[in-house]
Write a protein that holds these residues in place. Structure first.
Motif, PDB file in Angstrom:
ATOM      1  N   GLN A  23       0.816  -1.207   0.000  1.00  0.00           N
ATOM      2  CA  GLN A  23       0.000   0.000   0.000  1.00  0.00           C
ATOM      3  C   GLN A  23       0.853   1.260   0.000  1.00  0.00           C
ATOM      4  O   GLN A  23       0.466   2.286  -0.568  1.00  0.00           O
ATOM      5  CB  GLN A  23      -0.979   0.017   1.183  1.00  0.00           C
ATOM      6  CG  GLN A  23      -0.341   0.235   2.543  1.00  0.00           C
ATOM      7  CD  GLN A  23       0.016  -1.078   3.189  1.00  0.00           C
ATOM      8  OE1 GLN A  23       0.070  -2.102   2.523  1.00  0.00           O
ATOM      9  NE2 GLN A  23       0.257  -1.065   4.489  1.00  0.00           N
ATOM     10  N   THR A  24       2.025   1.180   0.611  1.00  0.00           N
ATOM     11  CA  THR A  24       2.929   2.334   0.589  1.00  0.00           C
ATOM     12  C   THR A  24       3.405   2.600  -0.828  1.00  0.00           C
ATOM     13  O   THR A  24       3.405   3.741  -1.301  1.00  0.00           O
ATOM     14  CB  THR A  24       4.144   2.088   1.500  1.00  0.00           C
ATOM     15  OG1 THR A  24       3.689   1.902   2.843  1.00  0.00           O
ATOM     16  CG2 THR A  24       5.121   3.252   1.445  1.00  0.00           C
ATOM     17  N   PHE A  25       3.801   1.537  -1.514  1.00  0.00           N
ATOM     18  CA  PHE A  25       4.285   1.684  -2.884  1.00  0.00           C
ATOM     19  C   PHE A  25       3.180   2.236  -3.783  1.00  0.00           C
ATOM     20  O   PHE A  25       3.405   3.175  -4.562  1.00  0.00           O
ATOM     21  CB  PHE A  25       4.768   0.331  -3.409  1.00  0.00           C
ATOM     22  CG  PHE A  25       5.318   0.382  -4.810  1.00  0.00           C
ATOM     23  CD1 PHE A  25       6.660   0.676  -5.037  1.00  0.00           C
ATOM     24  CD2 PHE A  25       4.501   0.160  -5.904  1.00  0.00           C
ATOM     25  CE1 PHE A  25       7.163   0.746  -6.329  1.00  0.00           C
ATOM     26  CE2 PHE A  25       4.985   0.224  -7.198  1.00  0.00           C
ATOM     27  CZ  PHE A  25       6.333   0.520  -7.406  1.00  0.00           C
ATOM     28  N   ARG A  26       1.981   1.672  -3.677  1.00  0.00           N
ATOM     29  CA  ARG A  26       0.889   2.096  -4.553  1.00  0.00           C
ATOM     30  C   ARG A  26       0.448   3.519  -4.260  1.00  0.00           C
ATOM     31  O   ARG A  26       0.103   4.284  -5.165  1.00  0.00           O
ATOM     32  CB  ARG A  26      -0.301   1.148  -4.403  1.00  0.00           C
ATOM     33  CG  ARG A  26      -0.059  -0.253  -4.956  1.00  0.00           C
ATOM     34  CD  ARG A  26      -1.303  -1.109  -4.814  1.00  0.00           C
ATOM     35  NE  ARG A  26      -2.440  -0.509  -5.495  1.00  0.00           N
ATOM     36  CZ  ARG A  26      -3.696  -0.938  -5.381  1.00  0.00           C
ATOM     37  NH1 ARG A  26      -3.972  -1.954  -4.582  1.00  0.00           N
ATOM     38  NH2 ARG A  26      -4.670  -0.351  -6.027  1.00  0.00           N
ATOM     39  N   THR A  27       0.452   3.885  -2.980  1.00  0.00           N
ATOM     40  CA  THR A  27      -0.040   5.205  -2.599  1.00  0.00           C
ATOM     41  C   THR A  27       0.925   6.316  -2.965  1.00  0.00           C
ATOM     42  O   THR A  27       0.535   7.351  -3.506  1.00  0.00           O
ATOM     43  CB  THR A  27      -0.327   5.252  -1.091  1.00  0.00           C
ATOM     44  OG1 THR A  27      -1.307   4.270  -0.769  1.00  0.00           O
ATOM     45  CG2 THR A  27      -0.831   6.631  -0.670  1.00  0.00           C
ATOM     46  N   TRP A  28       2.230   6.105  -2.696  1.00  0.00           N
ATOM     47  CA  TRP A  28       3.177   7.210  -2.805  1.00  0.00           C
ATOM     48  C   TRP A  28       4.076   7.156  -4.038  1.00  0.00           C
ATOM     49  O   TRP A  28       4.448   8.208  -4.581  1.00  0.00           O
ATOM     50  CB  TRP A  28       4.048   7.270  -1.549  1.00  0.00           C
ATOM     51  CG  TRP A  28       3.235   7.460  -0.311  1.00  0.00           C
ATOM     52  CD1 TRP A  28       2.975   6.554   0.662  1.00  0.00           C
ATOM     53  CD2 TRP A  28       2.545   8.649   0.073  1.00  0.00           C
ATOM     54  NE1 TRP A  28       2.173   7.089   1.627  1.00  0.00           N
ATOM     55  CE2 TRP A  28       1.893   8.375   1.301  1.00  0.00           C
ATOM     56  CE3 TRP A  28       2.409   9.917  -0.497  1.00  0.00           C
ATOM     57  CZ2 TRP A  28       1.133   9.329   1.962  1.00  0.00           C
ATOM     58  CZ3 TRP A  28       1.647  10.870   0.168  1.00  0.00           C
ATOM     59  CH2 TRP A  28       1.019  10.567   1.380  1.00  0.00           C
ATOM     60  N   LEU A  29       4.463   5.960  -4.491  1.00  0.00           N
ATOM     61  CA  LEU A  29       5.448   5.879  -5.571  1.00  0.00           C
ATOM     62  C   LEU A  29       4.845   5.551  -6.927  1.00  0.00           C
ATOM     63  O   LEU A  29       5.349   5.994  -7.959  1.00  0.00           O
ATOM     64  CB  LEU A  29       6.515   4.833  -5.208  1.00  0.00           C
ATOM     65  CG  LEU A  29       7.345   5.174  -3.962  1.00  0.00           C
ATOM     66  CD1 LEU A  29       8.357   4.066  -3.674  1.00  0.00           C
ATOM     67  CD2 LEU A  29       8.058   6.508  -4.123  1.00  0.00           C
ATOM     68  N   GLU A  30       3.764   4.782  -6.940  1.00  0.00           N
ATOM     69  CA  GLU A  30       3.180   4.397  -8.222  1.00  0.00           C
ATOM     70  C   GLU A  30       2.677   5.595  -9.038  1.00  0.00           C
ATOM     71  O   GLU A  30       2.796   5.600 -10.267  1.00  0.00           O
ATOM     72  CB  GLU A  30       2.038   3.399  -7.984  1.00  0.00           C
ATOM     73  CG  GLU A  30       1.654   2.616  -9.222  1.00  0.00           C
ATOM     74  CD  GLU A  30       0.715   1.470  -8.888  1.00  0.00           C
ATOM     75  OE1 GLU A  30      -0.485   1.750  -8.653  1.00  0.00           O
ATOM     76  OE2 GLU A  30       1.167   0.315  -8.836  1.00  0.00           O
ATOM     77  N   PRO A  31       2.138   6.655  -8.391  1.00  0.00           N
ATOM     78  CA  PRO A  31       1.652   7.794  -9.197  1.00  0.00           C
ATOM     79  C   PRO A  31       2.759   8.718  -9.712  1.00  0.00           C
ATOM     80  O   PRO A  31       2.465   9.728 -10.348  1.00  0.00           O
ATOM     81  CB  PRO A  31       0.741   8.559  -8.217  1.00  0.00           C
ATOM     82  CG  PRO A  31       0.473   7.622  -7.100  1.00  0.00           C
ATOM     83  CD  PRO A  31       1.695   6.780  -6.998  1.00  0.00           C
ATOM     84  N   SER A  51       2.536  15.359  -1.854  1.00  0.00           N
ATOM     85  CA  SER A  51       3.205  14.083  -2.124  1.00  0.00           C
ATOM     86  C   SER A  51       4.687  14.280  -2.432  1.00  0.00           C
ATOM     87  O   SER A  51       5.507  13.414  -2.125  1.00  0.00           O
ATOM     88  CB  SER A  51       2.512  13.358  -3.286  1.00  0.00           C
ATOM     89  OG  SER A  51       2.435  14.186  -4.425  1.00  0.00           O
ATOM     90  N   ALA A  52       5.049  15.429  -3.027  1.00  0.00           N
ATOM     91  CA  ALA A  52       6.464  15.696  -3.290  1.00  0.00           C
ATOM     92  C   ALA A  52       7.227  15.822  -1.976  1.00  0.00           C
ATOM     93  O   ALA A  52       8.301  15.240  -1.801  1.00  0.00           O
ATOM     94  CB  ALA A  52       6.619  16.970  -4.119  1.00  0.00           C
ATOM     95  N   GLU A  53       6.665  16.591  -1.038  1.00  0.00           N
ATOM     96  CA  GLU A  53       7.333  16.777   0.248  1.00  0.00           C
ATOM     97  C   GLU A  53       7.376  15.472   1.045  1.00  0.00           C
ATOM     98  O   GLU A  53       8.372  15.164   1.704  1.00  0.00           O
ATOM     99  CB  GLU A  53       6.612  17.867   1.041  1.00  0.00           C
ATOM    100  CG  GLU A  53       6.756  19.247   0.403  1.00  0.00           C
ATOM    101  CD  GLU A  53       5.919  20.306   1.108  1.00  0.00           C
ATOM    102  OE1 GLU A  53       5.144  19.928   2.028  1.00  0.00           O
ATOM    103  OE2 GLU A  53       6.049  21.491   0.754  1.00  0.00           O
ATOM    104  N   TRP A  54       6.287  14.703   0.965  1.00  0.00           N
ATOM    105  CA  TRP A  54       6.260  13.426   1.701  1.00  0.00           C
ATOM    106  C   TRP A  54       7.305  12.463   1.145  1.00  0.00           C
ATOM    107  O   TRP A  54       8.080  11.864   1.897  1.00  0.00           O
ATOM    108  CB  TRP A  54       4.859  12.822   1.605  1.00  0.00           C
ATOM    109  CG  TRP A  54       4.740  11.526   2.373  1.00  0.00           C
ATOM    110  CD1 TRP A  54       5.039  10.276   1.959  1.00  0.00           C
ATOM    111  CD2 TRP A  54       4.314  11.389   3.736  1.00  0.00           C
ATOM    112  NE1 TRP A  54       4.824   9.365   2.944  1.00  0.00           N
ATOM    113  CE2 TRP A  54       4.374  10.007   4.053  1.00  0.00           C
ATOM    114  CE3 TRP A  54       3.874  12.288   4.696  1.00  0.00           C
ATOM    115  CZ2 TRP A  54       4.014   9.523   5.301  1.00  0.00           C
ATOM    116  CZ3 TRP A  54       3.505  11.795   5.942  1.00  0.00           C
ATOM    117  CH2 TRP A  54       3.582  10.432   6.232  1.00  0.00           C
TER     118      TRP A  54
END
Length: 500
Positions: A23-31, A51-54
């Motif tokens: 879920q971390t990968f899909r939420t933050w890196l996949e987009p 999302s950039a700052e996160w």
């Protein structure tokens, strides 16, 4: 041979997928998407600033550490906002891009319909006239209907099917975050679907006022009136802010009449029904009630579950958030649809931070602040039912250290300061001795617990939301007029804030 930015990023993502929770990968890196790369740095674009700052704070260093193995040499990962996507709402970070809102369509109905559209096309050009962008998610397809909003939803769909005829004006009222604007914009989307060249004016009351004042100052009132009165669909948010603005009400009255008499649709939203808006001219109240006045209420448990499931479906989170977690959130977060959606976003961010699977225990930990506020009314009910009043002489305002902050605790603190009883604040008595501290207690409850109007009313003897609104306004007015009174209220507030 050197790798492209996309190839470099794909290699780093492949390693990240093995190391990070799904879920971390899909939420933050996949987009994300690679924008550029050189010998030392790869620049990666994200949908928005948040999302950039996160990603920069949580994932940049980790991804950079994968480079020596994945690429054979070190590369520094830098996250930035993709300029083409920067204007998207932050919440849209979690959903796939919506389909185009305005597809090119030819009308049905023969030569007459075709000639009408051609005439409008020649007048408006190749794009519809929309004063402000509509939210692509605010369509009828994305609206979840339940007992709390079924009348308002049916009226909205009826207005969209027969604009200017069935429900005109359509007046939707209810507390903040329950879907009023969603339904109103749903009317616009449905009308645009049928006729992409529909002229739409979507505006808040404050903006209408500001533009009217600017038009007076610049002597452009004729242009102002033409812009508003020649629309096919007028959408106005928060008409309660017309109160006390006599000149603006006069202008809005004539604008309303012009659109109504032309047979065009008007949709309005407010936090209360027309008759309960203080300072609103009787002729406007009468016109607002000409059509359909529909109430949107708090959703019940089953409705809240359905809303959360719909959001999970839209955001492609069905496999990420289990049903039992959605039911847990629905059971404990009751104040508004907006709070429900906000809980999902907060839960996703918290799960990414903890790098763990989303479970009920994780949700309880992530949403503990929301759960505490939402549980305040239940705590009051238990205290009233069992008679377990919070009392300890010698403590500040009679509140012992360690007490959870609830409406009842706020009532007791205010009662101690003003020399009355909590029962008096919940009673129907309207003497000044009780009215003033009751208004203060309601204001503090709103400020410290962020409860909805209906919940505050329930905590103070079952008062309706219009009474609560009046009490909040009176408390603010008294604090503005009397510095000593304000200091007294702030003293109580400081004590109560230690319990948060």
């Amino acid at each position: 041979m050197s790798l492209s930015a996309a190839e470099v990023w794909d290699r780093l993502l492949a390693r990240a997928r093995q190391e990070l929770p799904e879920q971390t990968f899909r939420t933050w890196l996949e987009p994300t998407a690679a924008l550029s790369v050189d010998d030392r740095t790869i620049v990666v674009g994200t949908p928005d600033r948040f999302s950039a700052e996160w990603n920069e704070s949580k994932h940049a260093a980790l991804l950079s550490s994968y480079a020596p193995v994945a690429l054979g040499h070190p590369v520094h990962v830098v996250f930035t906002v993709d300029e083409e996507r920067e204007k998207k709402p932050q919440i849209d970070f979690f959903i796939a891009p919506p389909p185009p809102v305005l597809p090119e369509r030819r009308p049905t109905g023969g030569d007459r319909a075709t000639s009408t559209l051609d005439a409008r096309r020649s007048t408006l050009g190749n794009a519809p006239a929309i004063s402000a962008p509509l939210n692509p998610r605010y369509t009828f397809d994305h609206f979840v209907i339940g007992k709390s909003n079924d009348v308002a939803a049916a009226a909205s769909q009826g207005a969209a099917q027969a604009p200017g005829k069935v429900y005109n004006p359509l007046f939707i009222y209810g507390d903040t975050g329950l879907g009023k604007t969603h339904l109103m914009q749903g009317v616009a989307h449905a009308m645009l679907e049928r006729d992409p060249y529909t002229r739409i004016t979507y505006i808040g009351t404050e903006q209408f006022t500001n533009e009217f004042v600017a038009a007076i100052q610049s002597r452009t009132t004729a242009e102002f009136r033409r812009r508003y009165r020649e629309t096919d669909l007028l959408l106005v948010d928060d008409v309660q802010f017309l109160k006390g603005k006599e000149t603006t009400q006069e202008e809005f009255f004539h604008t309303f009449n012009a659109i109504y008499e032309a047979g065009r649709q008007i949709c309005l939203t407010s936090d209360r029904p027309p008759k309960e808006i203080p300072g609103l001219e009787a002729r406007l109240v009468s016109r607002f009630e000409w059509g359909m006045v529909a109430h949107v209420d708090l959703p019940e448990f089953e409705h809240r579950v359905a809303i959360l499931r719909k959001k999970a479906e839209l955001d492609h989170l069905e496999l990420t958030i289990p049903d039992e977690v959605l039911e847990f959130i629905a059971q404990h977060v009751k104040s508004s649809v907006r709070e429900l959606e906000g809980s999902i976003i907060k839960l996703l961010a918290y799960a990414s931070l903890k790098r763990g699977d989303i479970t009920v225990d994780l949700a309880r930990e992530a949403l503990r602040d929301k759960l505490r506020s939402e549980g305040a009314v239940e705590a009051l009910a238990v205290a009233a039912r069992t008679g377990t009043l919070v009392s300890a002489p010698g403590q500040a305002l009679g509140i012992p250290a360690g007490s959870p902050l609830t409406p009842f605790v706020i009532q007791q603190a205010v009662s101690a300061e003003w020399g009355v009883t909590p029962d008096g604040l919940q009673s129907k008595t309207r003497t000044k001795t009780l009215t003033v501290p009751r208004q203060v207690a309601m204001w503090l409850t709103r400020e410290l617990l962020a409860l909805q109007l209906v919940e505050i009313g329930s905590a103070f003897g079952g008062r309706d939301h219009s009474t609560v609104i009046h009490s909040l306004e009176r408390a603010v007015a008294m604090m503005a007029e009397d510095e000593a009174f304000r200091a007294r209220v702030e003293k109580v507030r400081r004590v109560l804030e230690t319990l948060r």
